[in-house]
Design a protein around this motif. Structure first.
Motif, short mmCIF file in Angstrom:
data_model
loop_
_atom_site.label_atom_id
_atom_site.label_comp_id
_atom_site.label_asym_id
_atom_site.label_seq_id
_atom_site.Cartn_x
_atom_site.Cartn_y
_atom_site.Cartn_z
N ILE A 12 75.61 -92.47 28.19
CA ILE A 12 75.53 -90.82 28.42
C ILE A 12 74.66 -90.32 27.51
CG2 ILE A 12 76.60 -88.68 28.97
CD1 ILE A 12 79.27 -90.43 29.98
N ILE A 13 73.65 -89.50 27.94
CA ILE A 13 72.88 -88.93 27.06
C ILE A 13 73.60 -87.98 25.96
CG2 ILE A 13 70.93 -87.08 27.01
CD1 ILE A 13 70.19 -90.13 27.79
N LYS A 14 73.38 -87.90 24.86
CA LYS A 14 73.83 -86.82 24.15
C LYS A 14 72.73 -86.17 23.65
CE LYS A 14 77.41 -90.11 22.19
NZ LYS A 14 77.96 -90.81 20.96
N ILE A 15 73.19 -84.67 23.41
CA ILE A 15 72.19 -83.73 22.93
C ILE A 15 72.95 -83.16 21.86
CG2 ILE A 15 70.95 -81.43 23.62
CD1 ILE A 15 70.19 -84.00 25.48
N TYR A 16 72.09 -82.65 20.71
CA TYR A 16 72.55 -82.41 19.41
C TYR A 16 71.65 -81.11 19.27
CZ TYR A 16 73.86 -87.21 18.29
OH TYR A 16 74.59 -88.38 18.31
N ILE A 72 69.83 -77.08 27.14
CA ILE A 72 70.81 -78.29 27.18
C ILE A 72 71.51 -78.32 28.65
CG2 ILE A 72 72.92 -79.15 26.29
CD1 ILE A 72 72.26 -77.89 23.40
N GLN A 73 71.91 -77.39 29.23
CA GLN A 73 72.30 -77.37 30.46
C GLN A 73 71.35 -77.98 31.62
OE1 GLN A 73 74.45 -73.72 31.74
NE2 GLN A 73 73.41 -73.87 33.87
N GLU A 74 70.34 -77.43 31.41
CA GLU A 74 68.96 -77.93 32.34
C GLU A 74 69.12 -79.52 32.16
OE1 GLU A 74 66.06 -73.90 31.98
OE2 GLU A 74 65.56 -75.90 31.57
N ILE A 75 68.96 -80.12 30.79
CA ILE A 75 68.91 -81.48 30.64
C ILE A 75 69.95 -82.17 31.03
CG2 ILE A 75 68.73 -83.21 28.83
CD1 ILE A 75 67.16 -81.05 27.23
N LYS A 76 71.06 -81.55 30.88
CA LYS A 76 72.45 -82.32 31.54
C LYS A 76 72.56 -82.51 32.96
CE LYS A 76 74.90 -83.20 27.47
NZ LYS A 76 75.67 -84.32 27.05
N THR A 77 72.17 -81.25 33.60
CA THR A 77 72.16 -81.23 35.12
C THR A 77 70.97 -81.81 35.87
OG1 THR A 77 71.54 -78.80 35.18
CG2 THR A 77 73.74 -79.29 35.01
#
Length: 318
Positions: free
Chosen positions: A9-13, A234-239
């Motif tokens: 799963i992609i992780k965003i810091y 971050i929400q854009e990247i996750k969705t």
């Protein structure tokens, strides 16, 4: 190469940005938009013996997100003292700053100023790993002024069980200007034996998509200025779904309101709150094209009341 995460799963810091991503910002952001997979604190200067250097990472101030404190220094004993203090607070991981590009730091041989000195980095890591069980990661640039500084550092880093290596794909001399060097990052990633994380120049979902196509092996991404400019990034990247201009403006309005509130509690005097808030508009302003009159008033405001009035003008009608 051992660059694949144990979790696909992609992780965003959330990146550490001095003056911006302090505990007030991290608390406001996480409460409004959800916590990043990890947030890294702006650096703790281990040369400074004052205990106030830890005020940004005091556990009682950290709620709703996972924080990794970042240490800045070039003296292993000083860094170990700070690390031990953080462990007493309950932290199980620290990040070492080998990337700060500002001359006031690099001229002292700290941050990216360490990159031309792999033997010193080696001594620091030897001392730390010999005297702690704390998990240690590194955040670095490609070099101080030379894109190839990293080549002498890779063999050093590979000798230690680092948790990960976060790479801002620029030299310190570039500061935050110009393109990132994806080719150098990819070459570096291929030689490291640690999990790697990409950092640098991600302001939009489109930019992120281009980078993921170029580097499908990367599963950890660190965002800083792009998240300040667009709290929904971050929400854009996750969705995979791009937010509308109206949604971004509304998100910035909510974030700004919360930042005003939290900083009014922690700072003494309206002038301190004003000086804290105005710099955020360097990034906020990009989402308010057509509001130049109000943005100019924000920049010129000298009282908190004038600042709030100008902000209301910019946010009006969103």
């Amino acid at each position: 190469m051992n660059n694949s995460s144990s979790n696909s799963i992609i992780k965003i810091y959330l990146a550490p940005l001095q003056g911006f991503t302090d505990y007030s910002y991290r608390a406001a952001f996480s409460s409004l938009f959800g916590a990043p997979d990890a947030a890294f604190s702006p650096f703790i200067d281990t040369h400074d013996p004052d205990k106030r250097i830890f005020r940004d990472v005091l556990p009682e101030k950290i709620t709703g997100y996972h924080l990794i404190p970042q240490l800045l220094g070039n003296d292993a004993k000083e860094m170990l003292t700070a690390l031990n203090e953080l462990m007493l607070m309950g932290y199980e991981e620290v990040n070492l700053n080998l990337g700060c590009p500002y001359k006031m730091v690099t001229k002292k041989g700290m941050g990216a100023g360490l990159l031309p000195h792999p033997e010193l980095i080696d001594r620091i890591l030897t001392e730390l790993f010999a005297n702690t069980t704390c998990r240690i990661s590194v955040k670095m640039r490609l070099g101080l002024t030379n894109n190839d500084d990293w080549k002498t550092i890779i063999p050093v880093l590979n000798r230690y069980p680092l948790g990960e290596v976060i790479i801002h794909a620029r030299t310190a001399a570039q500061m935050y200007k110009g393109d990132t060097n994806v080719e150098a990052f990819t070459e570096m990633a291929g030689l490291l034996t640690h999990p790697i994380c990409y950092n640098g120049n991600i302001f939009t979902l489109e930019q992120y998509s281009v980078l993921t196509a170029q580097m499908p092996f990367v599963t950890r991404w660190m965002l800083g200025r792009g998240v300040i400019a667009n709290p929904l990034l971050i929400q854009e990247i996750k969705t995979g779904e791009k937010a509308s201009e109206q949604e971004i403006r509304s998100a910035l309005s909510k974030l700004h309101e919360q930042l005003i509130y939290l900083n009014s509690i922690r700072l003494s005097g309206s002038s301190h709150v004003l000086n804290k808030m105005k710099p955020y508009w360097e990034y906020f302003a990009s989402s308010f094209i057509g509001k130049e009159k109000g943005l100019k008033k924000i920049k010129k405001s000298v009282t908190l009341d004038a600042y709030k009035s100008a902000c209301n003008e910019v946010f009006r009608g969103i």
